[in-house]
Design a protein around this motif. Sequence first.
Motif, PDB file in Angstrom:
ATOM      1  N   TYR A   1       1.198  11.363  27.143  1.00 49.92           N
ATOM      2  CA  TYR A   1       0.751  11.982  26.514  1.00 49.92           C
ATOM      3  C   TYR A   1      -0.483  12.302  25.638  1.00 49.92           C
ATOM      4  O   TYR A   1      -1.458  12.414  25.188  1.00 49.92           O
ATOM      5  N   ALA A   2       0.328  11.466  24.462  1.00 47.01           N
ATOM      6  CA  ALA A   2      -0.943  11.056  23.714  1.00 47.01           C
ATOM      7  C   ALA A   2      -2.497  10.040  24.512  1.00 47.01           C
ATOM      8  O   ALA A   2      -3.989  10.658  23.644  1.00 47.01           O
ATOM      9  N   THR A   3      -2.535   9.718  25.364  1.00 47.95           N
ATOM     10  CA  THR A   3      -3.113   9.111  26.361  1.00 47.95           C
ATOM     11  C   THR A   3      -3.505  10.006  27.304  1.00 47.95           C
ATOM     12  O   THR A   3      -5.359   9.871  26.926  1.00 47.95           O
ATOM     13  N   ALA A   4      -3.590  10.850  26.856  1.00 48.06           N
ATOM     14  CA  ALA A   4      -4.116  12.028  27.725  1.00 48.06           C
ATOM     15  C   ALA A   4      -4.869  12.820  27.045  1.00 48.06           C
ATOM     16  O   ALA A   4      -6.347  13.382  27.314  1.00 48.06           O
ATOM     17  N   GLY A   5      -4.550  13.217  25.761  1.00 49.64           N
ATOM     18  CA  GLY A   5      -5.097  13.803  24.687  1.00 49.64           C
ATOM     19  C   GLY A   5      -6.020  13.101  24.209  1.00 49.64           C
ATOM     20  O   GLY A   5      -6.824  13.815  22.600  1.00 49.64           O
ATOM     21  N   GLY A   6      -6.292  11.835  24.287  1.00 49.07           N
ATOM     22  CA  GLY A   6      -7.645  11.649  23.575  1.00 49.07           C
ATOM     23  C   GLY A   6      -7.712  11.049  22.172  1.00 49.07           C
ATOM     24  O   GLY A   6      -8.089   9.948  21.394  1.00 49.07           O
ATOM     25  N   TRP A   7      -5.572  10.491  21.769  1.00 47.50           N
ATOM     26  CA  TRP A   7      -5.500   9.900  20.662  1.00 47.50           C
ATOM     27  C   TRP A   7      -5.570   8.791  20.736  1.00 47.50           C
ATOM     28  O   TRP A   7      -5.198   7.798  21.302  1.00 47.50           O
ATOM     29  N   ARG A   8      -6.232   8.563  19.982  1.00 52.70           N
ATOM     30  CA  ARG A   8      -7.032   6.691  19.460  1.00 52.70           C
ATOM     31  C   ARG A   8      -7.209   6.467  18.377  1.00 52.70           C
ATOM     32  O   ARG A   8      -7.860   6.428  17.401  1.00 52.70           O
ATOM     33  N   SER A   9      -5.787   5.796  17.543  1.00 51.59           N
ATOM     34  CA  SER A   9      -5.558   5.348  16.151  1.00 51.59           C
ATOM     35  C   SER A   9      -4.813   4.126  16.237  1.00 51.59           C
ATOM     36  O   SER A   9      -4.239   3.749  17.089  1.00 51.59           O
ATOM     37  N   ARG A  10      -5.821   3.300  15.106  1.00 53.76           N
ATOM     38  CA  ARG A  10      -4.992   2.082  14.917  1.00 53.76           C
ATOM     39  C   ARG A  10      -3.064   2.039  14.600  1.00 53.76           C
ATOM     40  O   ARG A  10      -2.722   2.923  13.929  1.00 53.76           O
ATOM     41  N   ARG A  11      -3.026   0.842  14.772  1.00 54.05           N
ATOM     42  CA  ARG A  11      -1.138   0.117  15.010  1.00 54.05           C
ATOM     43  C   ARG A  11      -1.524  -0.258  13.229  1.00 54.05           C
ATOM     44  O   ARG A  11      -1.814  -1.699  13.724  1.00 54.05           O
ATOM     45  N   ASP A  12       0.273  -0.233  12.603  1.00 52.90           N
ATOM     46  CA  ASP A  12      -0.043  -0.738  12.248  1.00 52.90           C
ATOM     47  C   ASP A  12       1.190  -0.355  11.281  1.00 52.90           C
ATOM     48  O   ASP A  12       1.660   0.547  11.090  1.00 52.90           O
ATOM     49  N   MET A  13       1.645  -1.567  10.189  1.00 52.85           N
ATOM     50  CA  MET A  13       2.391  -0.645   9.005  1.00 52.85           C
ATOM     51  C   MET A  13       2.253  -1.564   7.665  1.00 52.85           C
ATOM     52  O   MET A  13       1.714  -2.130   7.775  1.00 52.85           O
ATOM     53  N   LYS A  14       2.272  -0.650   6.659  1.00 43.67           N
ATOM     54  CA  LYS A  14       2.077  -1.437   5.133  1.00 43.67           C
ATOM     55  C   LYS A  14       3.265  -1.477   5.010  1.00 43.67           C
ATOM     56  O   LYS A  14       4.514  -1.082   4.964  1.00 43.67           O
ATOM     57  N   CYS A  15       3.168  -2.299   3.727  1.00 42.79           N
ATOM     58  CA  CYS A  15       3.995  -2.435   2.282  1.00 42.79           C
ATOM     59  C   CYS A  15       3.057  -2.160   1.117  1.00 42.79           C
ATOM     60  O   CYS A  15       1.674  -2.818   0.809  1.00 42.79           O
ATOM     61  N   ILE A  16       3.501  -1.335   0.121  1.00 37.58           N
ATOM     62  CA  ILE A  16       2.387  -0.742  -0.607  1.00 37.58           C
ATOM     63  C   ILE A  16       3.393  -1.094  -1.857  1.00 37.58           C
ATOM     64  O   ILE A  16       5.106  -0.733  -1.989  1.00 37.58           O
ATOM     65  N   VAL A  17       2.317  -1.813  -2.673  1.00 39.66           N
ATOM     66  CA  VAL A  17       3.085  -1.906  -4.278  1.00 39.66           C
ATOM     67  C   VAL A  17       2.911  -1.549  -5.257  1.00 39.66           C
ATOM     68  O   VAL A  17       2.102  -0.690  -5.854  1.00 39.66           O
ATOM     69  N   LEU A  18       4.194  -0.200  -6.227  1.00 38.87           N
ATOM     70  CA  LEU A  18       4.060   0.525  -6.854  1.00 38.87           C
ATOM     71  C   LEU A  18       4.191  -0.250  -8.747  1.00 38.87           C
ATOM     72  O   LEU A  18       5.510  -0.798  -8.527  1.00 38.87           O
ATOM     73  N   HIS A  19       3.176  -0.279  -9.626  1.00 41.51           N
ATOM     74  CA  HIS A  19       3.696  -0.348 -10.703  1.00 41.51           C
ATOM     75  C   HIS A  19       4.174   0.626 -11.389  1.00 41.51           C
ATOM     76  O   HIS A  19       3.845   1.242 -11.418  1.00 41.51           O
ATOM     77  N   GLU A  20       5.197   0.188 -12.809  1.00 42.83           N
ATOM     78  CA  GLU A  20       6.344   1.237 -13.334  1.00 42.83           C
ATOM     79  C   GLU A  20       5.091   1.640 -14.068  1.00 42.83           C
ATOM     80  O   GLU A  20       4.947   3.183 -14.114  1.00 42.83           O
ATOM     81  N   GLU A  21       3.641   1.621 -14.933  1.00 45.36           N
ATOM     82  CA  GLU A  21       3.073   1.687 -15.301  1.00 45.36           C
ATOM     83  C   GLU A  21       1.705   2.248 -15.030  1.00 45.36           C
ATOM     84  O   GLU A  21       0.773   2.626 -15.676  1.00 45.36           O
ATOM     85  N   HIS A  22       1.245   1.478 -13.752  1.00 41.23           N
ATOM     86  CA  HIS A  22      -0.332   1.744 -13.448  1.00 41.23           C
ATOM     87  C   HIS A  22      -0.227   2.460 -12.041  1.00 41.23           C
ATOM     88  O   HIS A  22      -1.169   2.542 -11.250  1.00 41.23           O
ATOM     89  N   GLY A  23       0.869   2.649 -11.102  1.00 44.31           N
ATOM     90  CA  GLY A  23       0.430   2.871  -9.960  1.00 44.31           C
ATOM     91  C   GLY A  23       0.371   2.023  -8.823  1.00 44.31           C
ATOM     92  O   GLY A  23       0.996   0.707  -9.444  1.00 44.31           O
ATOM     93  N   GLU A  24       0.396   2.152  -7.287  1.00 41.83           N
ATOM     94  CA  GLU A  24      -0.286   1.187  -6.823  1.00 41.83           C
ATOM     95  C   GLU A  24      -0.606   0.456  -6.962  1.00 41.83           C
ATOM     96  O   GLU A  24      -2.231   0.316  -7.483  1.00 41.83           O
ATOM     97  N   VAL A  25      -0.357  -0.970  -6.714  1.00 38.52           N
ATOM     98  CA  VAL A  25      -1.935  -2.167  -7.557  1.00 38.52           C
ATOM     99  C   VAL A  25      -2.136  -3.262  -5.774  1.00 38.52           C
ATOM    100  O   VAL A  25      -2.739  -3.754  -6.649  1.00 38.52           O
ATOM    101  N   ALA A  26      -1.217  -2.680  -5.502  1.00 36.68           N
ATOM    102  CA  ALA A  26      -1.260  -4.002  -4.121  1.00 36.68           C
ATOM    103  C   ALA A  26      -0.483  -3.069  -2.526  1.00 36.68           C
ATOM    104  O   ALA A  26       0.086  -2.500  -3.078  1.00 36.68           O
ATOM    105  N   ARG A  27      -1.695  -3.197  -2.014  1.00 36.75           N
ATOM    106  CA  ARG A  27      -0.790  -3.289  -0.518  1.00 36.75           C
ATOM    107  C   ARG A  27      -1.208  -4.189   0.084  1.00 36.75           C
ATOM    108  O   ARG A  27      -2.935  -5.066   1.009  1.00 36.75           O
ATOM    109  N   HIS A  28      -0.265  -4.172   1.680  1.00 34.60           N
ATOM    110  CA  HIS A  28      -0.249  -5.008   2.563  1.00 34.60           C
ATOM    111  C   HIS A  28      -0.478  -4.621   3.790  1.00 34.60           C
ATOM    112  O   HIS A  28       0.646  -3.773   3.748  1.00 34.60           O
ATOM    113  N   THR A  29      -1.142  -4.939   4.789  1.00 36.37           N
ATOM    114  CA  THR A  29      -0.863  -4.657   6.473  1.00 36.37           C
ATOM    115  C   THR A  29       0.095  -5.437   7.781  1.00 36.37           C
ATOM    116  O   THR A  29      -1.224  -6.510   7.596  1.00 36.37           O
TER     117      THR A  29
END
Length: 375
Positions: free
Chosen positions: A338-366
């Motif tokens: 269904y997605a192929t026929a609809g033309g959807w083409r997106s990068r496939r990935d997963m992330k780890c997001i590191v949050l600091h209790e005082e400064h918000g997001e400080v790093a992310r890995h993919t």
Amino acid sequence: MALTDDEIIAALSEHGSQRGAARALGVHRRTIERRLAGLARKGYSPQHDMTHAVPDGFLVKGVSTYYNREGQPTGQWVKSAQDPERQRELIEQAVQAMVVDLPQLAPRKAEGALWLKKLMACYPIGDAHIGMLSWAEETGEDWDLAIAERVQCGAIAALVEGAPAAAEAVIINLGDWFHYDSMEPVTARSGHVLDADGRYAKMIGVGIKVMRQCIESALVKHKRVRVINVIGNHDDTGAIWLSAALAHVYEREPRVTVDTSPAPFTYFRHGRVLVGCHHGHSCKPDKLPGVMAADRAKDWGDTQYRYWWLGHVHHQSVREYPGVTVETFGTLAAKDAYATAGGWRSRRDMKCIVLHEEHGEVARHTISPDMLRAA
């Protein structure tokens, strides 16, 4: 004990009135009236010549009654459909009964010693669609239960390995963990037929195994792990019973907390950081800042960094609104037909997001499937 539909119908047939049935059953007449309203939706309303109630978990969509010249019914056609709310109630009841016999893991000592207390490692998982089938000749890449298990487990293991030794970790299944939600591979709302690998029971087995592996991987690196299963549009009930089952399995493990709320919006906080989680199918992104401010007014006032994390669209997007950033996450799963026929083409990935209790997001890995394949 709650009265069954059959008991209500039998009492009405025997005593001939609502008052008589209520007296015989030991309930108030209003109770009989309320139950009759529900029975009418199921096809039982004798005064309208409707006496064929559909099974529990279904609703009547239409009734056609045929009458002869004397006005007597000679035939009837009853059309029914699944009752989504009742189906969910039945599954929740079944889950609570089933988890009683599941094994509970004994608590174990954490391996780390010097955790970084100000950091929180977050693992948002976008639309895993475990149970989906994709054929490379048609879509460009194969996907099935075996591939889903290997890729998802490999991704979380790699991300945990590269993450800092944060004391706190959160695994967020952003919805659609399972590709479908019943014995038939169709969407609950639209009835859209899905490409599925294997049987429903097999999909459940793999899905639970993969989530267990995600939790076990995180426990190696982090002191405490929280698990959130957001309700998606492909697995409304699947997310609920998955949380119930995991909560029972890890009941004796104080280092694991499993959210079991059926609410469509979930929140967690880390110091001056507030994160909201939603699948993204029932609320537009521009409404989410107001939803967070209303749902968590005190937390909104006490925090400086606020994020919404969503799935559903299978691609990454980031938009900043006054006071909060809304981000959608991609998926590790391949495209289906269904997605192929609809033309959807997106990068496939997963992330780890590191949050600091005082400064918000400080790093992310993919991590991507290609990286796992290379490894």
